[in-house]
Design a protein around this motif. Structure first.
Motif, mmCIF file in Angstrom:
data_model
loop_
_atom_site.group_PDB
_atom_site.id
_atom_site.type_symbol
_atom_site.label_atom_id
_atom_site.label_comp_id
_atom_site.label_asym_id
_atom_site.label_seq_id
_atom_site.Cartn_x
_atom_site.Cartn_y
_atom_site.Cartn_z
ATOM 1 N N GLY A 1 -6.212 0.530 13.883
ATOM 2 C CA GLY A 1 -5.951 0.832 12.595
ATOM 3 C C GLY A 1 -6.828 1.818 12.103
ATOM 4 O O GLY A 1 -7.022 2.171 10.998
ATOM 5 N N ILE A 2 -7.523 2.758 12.995
ATOM 6 C CA ILE A 2 -8.511 3.983 12.618
ATOM 7 C C ILE A 2 -7.538 5.157 13.185
ATOM 8 O O ILE A 2 -7.370 5.002 14.593
ATOM 9 N N ILE B 1 6.280 -5.634 -2.158
ATOM 10 C CA ILE B 1 5.664 -5.592 -0.972
ATOM 11 C C ILE B 1 4.938 -4.505 -0.613
ATOM 12 O O ILE B 1 5.594 -3.119 -0.630
ATOM 13 N N ALA B 2 3.597 -4.548 -0.077
ATOM 14 C CA ALA B 2 2.753 -3.251 0.073
ATOM 15 C C ALA B 2 3.032 -2.959 1.565
ATOM 16 O O ALA B 2 3.493 -3.798 2.401
ATOM 17 N N TYR B 3 3.139 -1.668 1.814
ATOM 18 C CA TYR B 3 3.379 -1.175 3.143
ATOM 19 C C TYR B 3 2.582 -0.150 3.411
ATOM 20 O O TYR B 3 1.945 0.644 2.489
ATOM 21 N N TYR C 1 -6.712 4.381 3.897
ATOM 22 C CA TYR C 1 -7.805 5.065 3.270
ATOM 23 C C TYR C 1 -8.215 6.496 3.966
ATOM 24 O O TYR C 1 -8.689 6.669 4.971
ATOM 25 N N ASP C 2 -8.123 7.642 3.071
ATOM 26 C CA ASP C 2 -8.435 8.976 3.608
ATOM 27 C C ASP C 2 -9.833 8.887 3.373
ATOM 28 O O ASP C 2 -10.293 9.038 2.305
ATOM 29 N N ASP D 1 -6.418 0.250 5.622
ATOM 30 C CA ASP D 1 -7.108 -1.021 4.820
ATOM 31 C C ASP D 1 -6.070 -2.334 4.797
ATOM 32 O O ASP D 1 -4.872 -2.484 4.133
ATOM 33 N N LEU D 2 -6.589 -3.364 5.418
ATOM 34 C CA LEU D 2 -5.560 -4.683 5.803
ATOM 35 C C LEU D 2 -5.413 -5.459 4.466
ATOM 36 O O LEU D 2 -4.531 -5.929 4.323
#
Length: 87
Positions: A48-49, A3-5, A68-69, A61-62
Motif C-alpha cells: 500500500g505504499i 462505497i469508498a474506493y 495520501y499524497d 489510507d485503509l
C-alpha cells in the motif's frame, strides 16, 4: 451508502528492455488533479505504499480507501503512474 474506493492507473507509451522514466499524479471524481511528480527512474509499490526513487510518494489510507499524497498532504481516490513520455 456510497462505497469508498481507490485505484492505481498505469499508462506506458513504450516497451522494451530500456529503463522507462515515470511521472505520477493524483486525480479525483471532480476532474481535479495534483501537480505531476517526477520523473522517477525507479517506481515501486509494496504493502500500500508507492515509492519514487526510494522516497515515499503516497500510501493507501485503509480507513478512507484513498491515496495520501505525501507532497501535497491531501487524500485522492486515484493514483496515476505514466511513462514520462506519455501524453
Amino acid at each position: 451508502m456510497q462505497i469508498a474506493y481507490s485505484t492505481l492507473k498505469l499508462a506506458f507509451a513504450e516497451a522494451g528492455p530500456a529503463p522507462t522514466l515515470v511521472r505520477l499524479h493524483f486525480e479525483n471524481e471532480y476532474g481535479e488533479s495534483s501537480p505531476a511528480y517526477g520523473p522517477f527512474m525507479h517506481f515501486s509499490f509494496a504493502d500500500g505504499i508507492a515509492f519514487g526513487d526510494g522516497a515515499i510518494c503516497a500510501n493507501l489510507d485503509l480507513e478512507t480507501k484513498r491515496w495520501y499524497d505525501h507532497r501535497g498532504e491531501r487524500c485522492w481516490p486515484e493514483l496515476v503512474v505514466k511513462s514520462a513520455s506519455a501524453p
